[in-house]
Design a protein around this motif. Sequence first.
Motif, PDB file in Angstrom:
ATOM      1  N   ILE A  69       0.832  -1.205   0.000  1.00 43.36           N
ATOM      2  CA  ILE A  69       0.000   0.000   0.000  1.00 43.36           C
ATOM      3  C   ILE A  69       0.870   1.260   0.000  1.00 43.36           C
ATOM      4  N   GLY A 124     -13.021 -12.348   2.318  1.00 44.48           N
ATOM      5  CA  GLY A 124     -12.773 -10.953   2.634  1.00 44.48           C
ATOM      6  C   GLY A 124     -11.433 -10.418   2.170  1.00 44.48           C
ATOM      7  N   THR A 219     -17.874  -8.528  -1.927  1.00 44.20           N
ATOM      8  CA  THR A 219     -18.213  -7.196  -2.462  1.00 44.20           C
ATOM      9  C   THR A 219     -17.372  -6.109  -1.803  1.00 44.20           C
ATOM     10  N   LEU A 220     -17.260  -6.181  -0.484  1.00 37.23           N
ATOM     11  CA  LEU A 220     -16.454  -5.197   0.244  1.00 37.23           C
ATOM     12  C   LEU A 220     -14.992  -5.291  -0.166  1.00 37.23           C
ATOM     13  N   ARG A 221     -14.500  -6.492  -0.334  1.00 34.54           N
ATOM     14  CA  ARG A 221     -13.097  -6.688  -0.712  1.00 34.54           C
ATOM     15  C   ARG A 221     -12.796  -6.054  -2.054  1.00 34.54           C
ATOM     16  N   ALA A 223     -14.460  -3.711  -3.543  1.00 31.54           N
ATOM     17  CA  ALA A 223     -14.611  -2.249  -3.453  1.00 31.54           C
ATOM     18  C   ALA A 223     -13.343  -1.617  -2.893  1.00 31.54           C
ATOM     19  N   VAL A 224     -12.788  -2.222  -1.847  1.00 30.86           N
ATOM     20  CA  VAL A 224     -11.565  -1.698  -1.228  1.00 30.86           C
ATOM     21  C   VAL A 224     -10.379  -1.807  -2.182  1.00 30.86           C
ATOM     22  N   LEU A 225     -10.322  -2.885  -2.958  1.00 35.73           N
ATOM     23  CA  LEU A 225      -9.193  -3.094  -3.869  1.00 35.73           C
ATOM     24  C   LEU A 225      -9.290  -2.228  -5.115  1.00 35.73           C
ATOM     25  N   THR A 227     -11.327   0.458  -5.933  1.00 36.39           N
ATOM     26  CA  THR A 227     -11.560   1.900  -5.866  1.00 36.39           C
ATOM     27  C   THR A 227     -10.277   2.714  -5.997  1.00 36.39           C
ATOM     28  N   PRO A 228      -9.248   2.465  -5.183  1.00 35.40           N
ATOM     29  CA  PRO A 228      -8.014   3.266  -5.346  1.00 35.40           C
ATOM     30  C   PRO A 228      -7.300   3.002  -6.663  1.00 35.40           C
TER      31      PRO A 228
END
Length: 372
Positions: A69, A124, A219-221, A223-225, A227-228
């Motif tokens: 990151i 996740g 879905t959350l995973r 989105a986190v991956l 999006t940036p």
Amino acid sequence: MIAILTTVAPEGRPGAVRQTYAGAETFPPVARAYTEVSQVVRETGLLRRAEWFYALVGAALVLGFGGAITGFILLGDTWYQLLIAGALGILFTQVAFLAHEAAHRQILASGPANDRLGRFLAAGVVGISLSWWNNKHNRHHANPNRVGKDADIEVDTIRFLEEDAAKVGRLGALITRKQGWLFFPLLTLEGANLHALGLKHLLSRGEVKDRWIELGLITLRFAVLLTPIFMFLPLGMAFAFLGVQLAVFGVYMGASFAPNHKGMPIIAPDAKLDFFSKQVRTSRNIRGGWWATALMGGLNYQVEHHLFPSMARPYLSKAREIVIEQCRTRGVPYTETSLIQSYGIVIDYLNRVGLAARDPFDCPMVNRFRAA
């Protein structure tokens, strides 16, 4: 006795399917072999948990993700970002190894706690369905390389049985006849395939355990991956980043699981084999010690993992010595090769199976006159 088991194929152009299956006549049952080796393993304390080890592995992975990151932020808009993508592919594979071990109840003391951990890691963090993986993987563990029961040798892009290879159409034969050489290039697509198969399972009509929990985590995973990646990188670079990450993940996963059983004996559907013979004769270990264990997440000790699926990773090497001694005593071949040798065996096996596919450039009329 440490041996490499391979099947020698007849030379020349294949006609009818010629693959033979091992059964009780080929591998006579070994009475009490598993009971004896299991007792020694239990008395030696090799079935105890190793929370300290997994805590260290988890901490190392957290640091790895932190570094990735940080690198992503510092590099900015540059093609060097593809190095970060490759690093993420490696890190996700290492987390998948941990999810695999949690699913086998290797990490924590209680079953439900392992299930929760495995679900979080698989869905996740890695983005694949644990319920799909368990369904497929449990069938494999119960009957490795058994026709009709092991999901890992069922029909896919790669054909693992000659009768399956013989059924492909002309277009499919273009791949199947050279599938050994194409195996590793095709693994670049396996990462996306694992995500797709998991989602297909979760969205199916049948009853699926923890369907909504896993869908929410996946879905959350993503989105986190994503999006940036798509917010801070140009569109083309963002897609390249995602492609490299998925390709590295697919190749690493496939290259870690493929050496374990491919090219080992295929068991007949109705064969009645004892547990010890079935697991040892169909599994292949990879030499290399600690570095192979770190690289493959303990899958290098495939024989011991199949005999004792709940055994924690640090104890597999000690169990190996016990199993080898039992194999010597019982006259059961114990297969162990180098990593490079195992890949050669896999490629050769898949190419031999692929010879059963019809030649897409064959002329039916010419073949008819040849037969006459």
